[in-house]
Write a protein that holds these residues in place. Sequence first.
Motif, PDB file in Angstrom:
ATOM      1  N   GLY A 128       0.781  -1.241   0.000  1.00  0.00           N
ATOM      2  CA  GLY A 128       0.000   0.000   0.000  1.00  0.00           C
ATOM      3  C   GLY A 128       0.803   1.275   0.000  1.00  0.00           C
ATOM      4  O   GLY A 128       0.277   2.352   0.317  1.00  0.00           O
ATOM      5  N   TYR A 129       2.078   1.205  -0.387  1.00  0.00           N
ATOM      6  CA  TYR A 129       2.925   2.396  -0.429  1.00  0.00           C
ATOM      7  C   TYR A 129       3.137   2.852  -1.873  1.00  0.00           C
ATOM      8  O   TYR A 129       3.185   2.022  -2.787  1.00  0.00           O
ATOM      9  CB  TYR A 129       4.297   2.120   0.203  1.00  0.00           C
ATOM     10  CG  TYR A 129       4.257   1.890   1.691  1.00  0.00           C
ATOM     11  CD1 TYR A 129       4.112   2.958   2.567  1.00  0.00           C
ATOM     12  CD2 TYR A 129       4.373   0.604   2.221  1.00  0.00           C
ATOM     13  CE1 TYR A 129       4.086   2.755   3.947  1.00  0.00           C
ATOM     14  CE2 TYR A 129       4.339   0.391   3.591  1.00  0.00           C
ATOM     15  CZ  TYR A 129       4.198   1.468   4.447  1.00  0.00           C
ATOM     16  OH  TYR A 129       4.160   1.262   5.786  1.00  0.00           O
ATOM     17  N   PRO A 130       3.295   4.167  -2.089  1.00  0.00           N
ATOM     18  CA  PRO A 130       3.613   4.659  -3.436  1.00  0.00           C
ATOM     19  C   PRO A 130       5.069   4.368  -3.788  1.00  0.00           C
ATOM     20  O   PRO A 130       5.860   4.008  -2.900  1.00  0.00           O
ATOM     21  CB  PRO A 130       3.357   6.170  -3.321  1.00  0.00           C
ATOM     22  CG  PRO A 130       3.638   6.479  -1.883  1.00  0.00           C
ATOM     23  CD  PRO A 130       3.170   5.268  -1.112  1.00  0.00           C
ATOM     24  N   PRO A 131       5.448   4.519  -5.055  1.00  0.00           N
ATOM     25  CA  PRO A 131       6.862   4.340  -5.430  1.00  0.00           C
ATOM     26  C   PRO A 131       7.752   5.306  -4.661  1.00  0.00           C
ATOM     27  O   PRO A 131       7.315   6.406  -4.314  1.00  0.00           O
ATOM     28  CB  PRO A 131       6.875   4.655  -6.937  1.00  0.00           C
ATOM     29  CG  PRO A 131       5.473   4.446  -7.382  1.00  0.00           C
ATOM     30  CD  PRO A 131       4.605   4.817  -6.215  1.00  0.00           C
ATOM     31  N   PRO A 132       8.994   4.935  -4.381  1.00  0.00           N
ATOM     32  CA  PRO A 132       9.887   5.825  -3.622  1.00  0.00           C
ATOM     33  C   PRO A 132      10.205   7.085  -4.411  1.00  0.00           C
ATOM     34  O   PRO A 132      10.337   7.055  -5.645  1.00  0.00           O
ATOM     35  CB  PRO A 132      11.146   4.968  -3.413  1.00  0.00           C
ATOM     36  CG  PRO A 132      11.106   3.962  -4.513  1.00  0.00           C
ATOM     37  CD  PRO A 132       9.659   3.678  -4.765  1.00  0.00           C
ATOM     38  N   GLN A 133      10.290   8.200  -3.703  1.00  0.00           N
ATOM     39  CA  GLN A 133      10.652   9.456  -4.346  1.00  0.00           C
ATOM     40  C   GLN A 133      12.135   9.436  -4.740  1.00  0.00           C
ATOM     41  O   GLN A 133      12.952   8.782  -4.097  1.00  0.00           O
ATOM     42  CB  GLN A 133      10.390  10.635  -3.401  1.00  0.00           C
ATOM     43  CG  GLN A 133       8.924  10.837  -3.073  1.00  0.00           C
ATOM     44  CD  GLN A 133       8.106  11.188  -4.298  1.00  0.00           C
ATOM     45  OE1 GLN A 133       8.565  11.919  -5.176  1.00  0.00           O
ATOM     46  NE2 GLN A 133       6.897  10.656  -4.381  1.00  0.00           N
ATOM     47  N   VAL A 188      16.398  -0.227  -1.660  1.00  0.00           N
ATOM     48  CA  VAL A 188      16.137  -1.565  -1.112  1.00  0.00           C
ATOM     49  C   VAL A 188      16.081  -1.506   0.417  1.00  0.00           C
ATOM     50  O   VAL A 188      15.190  -2.110   1.042  1.00  0.00           O
ATOM     51  CB  VAL A 188      17.219  -2.562  -1.571  1.00  0.00           C
ATOM     52  CG1 VAL A 188      17.077  -3.895  -0.848  1.00  0.00           C
ATOM     53  CG2 VAL A 188      17.144  -2.768  -3.086  1.00  0.00           C
ATOM     54  N   VAL A 189      17.016  -0.784   1.030  1.00  0.00           N
ATOM     55  CA  VAL A 189      17.031  -0.639   2.487  1.00  0.00           C
ATOM     56  C   VAL A 189      15.756   0.047   2.971  1.00  0.00           C
ATOM     57  O   VAL A 189      15.146  -0.357   3.974  1.00  0.00           O
ATOM     58  CB  VAL A 189      18.280   0.151   2.935  1.00  0.00           C
ATOM     59  CG1 VAL A 189      18.205   0.505   4.425  1.00  0.00           C
ATOM     60  CG2 VAL A 189      19.546  -0.644   2.646  1.00  0.00           C
ATOM     61  N   GLN A 190      15.336   1.093   2.236  1.00  0.00           N
ATOM     62  CA  GLN A 190      14.125   1.817   2.602  1.00  0.00           C
ATOM     63  C   GLN A 190      12.893   0.908   2.535  1.00  0.00           C
ATOM     64  O   GLN A 190      12.062   0.900   3.453  1.00  0.00           O
ATOM     65  CB  GLN A 190      13.945   3.011   1.658  1.00  0.00           C
ATOM     66  CG  GLN A 190      12.714   3.855   1.948  1.00  0.00           C
ATOM     67  CD  GLN A 190      12.548   4.972   0.941  1.00  0.00           C
ATOM     68  OE1 GLN A 190      13.392   5.188   0.074  1.00  0.00           O
ATOM     69  NE2 GLN A 190      11.445   5.693   1.036  1.00  0.00           N
ATOM     70  N   VAL A 191      12.792   0.129   1.483  1.00  0.00           N
ATOM     71  CA  VAL A 191      11.664  -0.792   1.323  1.00  0.00           C
ATOM     72  C   VAL A 191      11.681  -1.847   2.430  1.00  0.00           C
ATOM     73  O   VAL A 191      10.638  -2.186   3.009  1.00  0.00           O
ATOM     74  CB  VAL A 191      11.701  -1.460  -0.062  1.00  0.00           C
ATOM     75  CG1 VAL A 191      10.662  -2.574  -0.165  1.00  0.00           C
ATOM     76  CG2 VAL A 191      11.459  -0.426  -1.156  1.00  0.00           C
ATOM     77  N   ARG A 192      12.860  -2.353   2.733  1.00  0.00           N
ATOM     78  CA  ARG A 192      12.987  -3.383   3.772  1.00  0.00           C
ATOM     79  C   ARG A 192      12.504  -2.860   5.118  1.00  0.00           C
ATOM     80  O   ARG A 192      11.820  -3.565   5.870  1.00  0.00           O
ATOM     81  CB  ARG A 192      14.440  -3.848   3.848  1.00  0.00           C
ATOM     82  CG  ARG A 192      14.663  -5.039   4.759  1.00  0.00           C
ATOM     83  CD  ARG A 192      16.123  -5.437   4.759  1.00  0.00           C
ATOM     84  NE  ARG A 192      16.377  -6.544   5.661  1.00  0.00           N
ATOM     85  CZ  ARG A 192      17.586  -7.012   5.940  1.00  0.00           C
ATOM     86  NH1 ARG A 192      18.650  -6.456   5.370  1.00  0.00           N
ATOM     87  NH2 ARG A 192      17.745  -8.028   6.766  1.00  0.00           N
ATOM     88  N   ARG A 193      12.856  -1.605   5.439  1.00  0.00           N
ATOM     89  CA  ARG A 193      12.432  -1.016   6.707  1.00  0.00           C
ATOM     90  C   ARG A 193      10.911  -0.862   6.760  1.00  0.00           C
ATOM     91  O   ARG A 193      10.284  -1.116   7.796  1.00  0.00           O
ATOM     92  CB  ARG A 193      13.101   0.347   6.890  1.00  0.00           C
ATOM     93  CG  ARG A 193      14.570   0.258   7.263  1.00  0.00           C
ATOM     94  CD  ARG A 193      15.204   1.633   7.321  1.00  0.00           C
ATOM     95  NE  ARG A 193      16.606   1.560   7.707  1.00  0.00           N
ATOM     96  CZ  ARG A 193      17.441   2.592   7.655  1.00  0.00           C
ATOM     97  NH1 ARG A 193      16.989   3.781   7.247  1.00  0.00           N
ATOM     98  NH2 ARG A 193      18.695   2.455   8.008  1.00  0.00           N
TER      99      ARG A 193
END
Length: 203
Positions: A128-133, A188-193
């Motif tokens: 449910g998150y948008p693509p990373p900025q 990748v780190v941001q998504v993992r968190r």
Amino acid sequence: MEVQETRVQTDRVLTIPNILSMARLVGVPLFLWLILRPEFGGPKSDGWALLVLALSGVSDYLDGKLARRWNQISSLGRLLDPAADRLYILSTLVGLTWREILPLWLTAVLLARELVLLVMVGILRRHGYPPPQVNFLGKAATFNLMYAFPLLLLSDGSGWISSLAAIFGWAFAGWGTTLYWWAGVLYVVQVRRLVRADAAMAD
């Protein structure tokens, strides 16, 4: 009041920055056609291809600067800007690899990073998150690559200018590729968190 104005601005479509981003997108097939003309029996049009690429770089700088200065940052612009960047990189990779200016291994390394990012976007959407900025590091990587590609295209010739272009082109390509993957690792780190935080909340 400030929050309300920001909300209205993010809904706008026809802003000067968005129009510049749309123009950049239109330039993608034109650039690819110009760079591949010699491969299909046409005249060499590298000069025109370099001009399109240079105009793209100028518009890339202007759309972000004007959006911030004129308070015209929009949701559409946040999609168009990175989309145009990636399409220019992809079209340049295709063109330069087809003409054997770029080695296949470098193209594979850059495309592998895009594949990793696509997987991350899929994971974010599932949660449910948008693509990373686009972050500063990713933008810096794109700038390096956008300098590298025209220089490498210019190196496809003879004389001291081509030799000098090859030196600087490969330097920018090296920095750009390194930063491109570094930015990818941060995504990748941001998504993992985010995924771990969701799992912790579910428990």
